[in-house]
Structures are given as structure tokens and as C-alpha cells.
Design a protein around this motif. Sequence first.
Motif, short mmCIF file in Angstrom:
data_model
loop_
_atom_site.label_atom_id
_atom_site.label_comp_id
_atom_site.label_asym_id
_atom_site.label_seq_id
_atom_site.Cartn_x
_atom_site.Cartn_y
_atom_site.Cartn_z
N LYS A 42 3.95 -14.59 -15.43
CA LYS A 42 3.27 -13.39 -14.94
C LYS A 42 1.81 -13.38 -15.41
O LYS A 42 0.90 -13.10 -14.63
CB LYS A 42 4.02 -12.14 -15.44
N GLU A 43 1.58 -13.73 -16.67
CA GLU A 43 0.22 -13.77 -17.20
C GLU A 43 -0.59 -14.87 -16.51
O GLU A 43 -1.76 -14.68 -16.20
CB GLU A 43 0.25 -13.99 -18.71
N MET A 44 0.04 -16.02 -16.27
CA MET A 44 -0.66 -17.12 -15.62
C MET A 44 -1.06 -16.74 -14.19
O MET A 44 -2.19 -17.00 -13.77
CB MET A 44 0.24 -18.36 -15.59
N GLU A 45 -0.15 -16.10 -13.46
CA GLU A 45 -0.45 -15.67 -12.09
C GLU A 45 -1.58 -14.65 -12.07
O GLU A 45 -2.33 -14.58 -11.10
CB GLU A 45 0.81 -15.10 -11.43
N ALA A 46 -1.70 -13.86 -13.13
CA ALA A 46 -2.77 -12.88 -13.23
C ALA A 46 -4.09 -13.52 -13.66
O ALA A 46 -5.11 -12.84 -13.76
CB ALA A 46 -2.39 -11.77 -14.20
N ARG B 53 10.49 -15.03 -22.17
CA ARG B 53 9.15 -15.50 -22.53
C ARG B 53 8.53 -16.32 -21.40
O ARG B 53 7.36 -16.22 -21.12
CB ARG B 53 9.19 -16.30 -23.82
N ARG B 54 9.36 -17.10 -20.73
CA ARG B 54 8.88 -17.90 -19.60
C ARG B 54 8.40 -16.98 -18.48
O ARG B 54 7.33 -17.19 -17.90
CB ARG B 54 9.98 -18.83 -19.10
N ALA B 55 9.18 -15.96 -18.16
CA ALA B 55 8.80 -15.02 -17.10
C ALA B 55 7.51 -14.30 -17.44
O ALA B 55 6.63 -14.12 -16.59
CB ALA B 55 9.93 -14.01 -16.86
N GLU B 56 7.36 -13.91 -18.71
CA GLU B 56 6.13 -13.24 -19.15
C GLU B 56 4.94 -14.18 -19.04
O GLU B 56 3.87 -13.78 -18.57
CB GLU B 56 6.30 -12.77 -20.59
N ALA B 57 5.12 -15.43 -19.44
CA ALA B 57 4.03 -16.41 -19.37
C ALA B 57 3.62 -16.67 -17.92
O ALA B 57 2.43 -16.76 -17.61
CB ALA B 57 4.45 -17.71 -20.06
#
Length: 101
Positions: A77-81, A71-75
Amino acid sequence: MSAQPVEPLLPGQVQRVPRTIKGISDWLTEEKRARFLEQVMAAKEEDDYNQVMDNWWAEAHLDQDPYREERRAEALKEMEAGRKVSIDELRARWFGSDAAE
């Protein structure tokens, strides 16, 4: 040694971690436990000590989530986008789509 749950938990529930040095350290991995104890021993003022205890108490609770790293990795990735996530969307992810309504 890590404490083990006494009773089965429902999805999303975590064991309550006692807010003591022993209570927190029992729930951390060996690596994190060493850093926690180092920071506790280095705290010179009561405010420093309380900050260390607060941070690691939260970490001990969060470490109980088996999907935390995904979940941290997904968050991230979304934040960087540049994508921002609303509270309603987070609630829906945790409790199902009905929670967003």
C-alpha cells in the motif's frame, strides 16, 4: 508435517531452517511444499538448483513470521502511494524507536 520450535523464541527470532530439501520442505505449507519440490526436481543445472534452494530457504524463514501478510499488504500500500521507507525507519519498526537514532 511442519517442524515446531523446540525452545521459545524472542520477538523477531526465527528457527534456523536447514538448507536441505527435507529441511526446507518441513517448514513450508503443503501448497508451497508442492511448488518447492516441483521446482527442485525441474532444476537441470547446478546453478538452477542453487537458485531454487536459496529462494525457498528464504521463504521458509519468512513463513515463520505470523504477521508477514499484514506487513506485506502495508508495504505494498505504501509502495503504491509512492512512499519510500528508509533503512532507519525499518530498523525502528523492528527494534523500537531508539534504533533510528
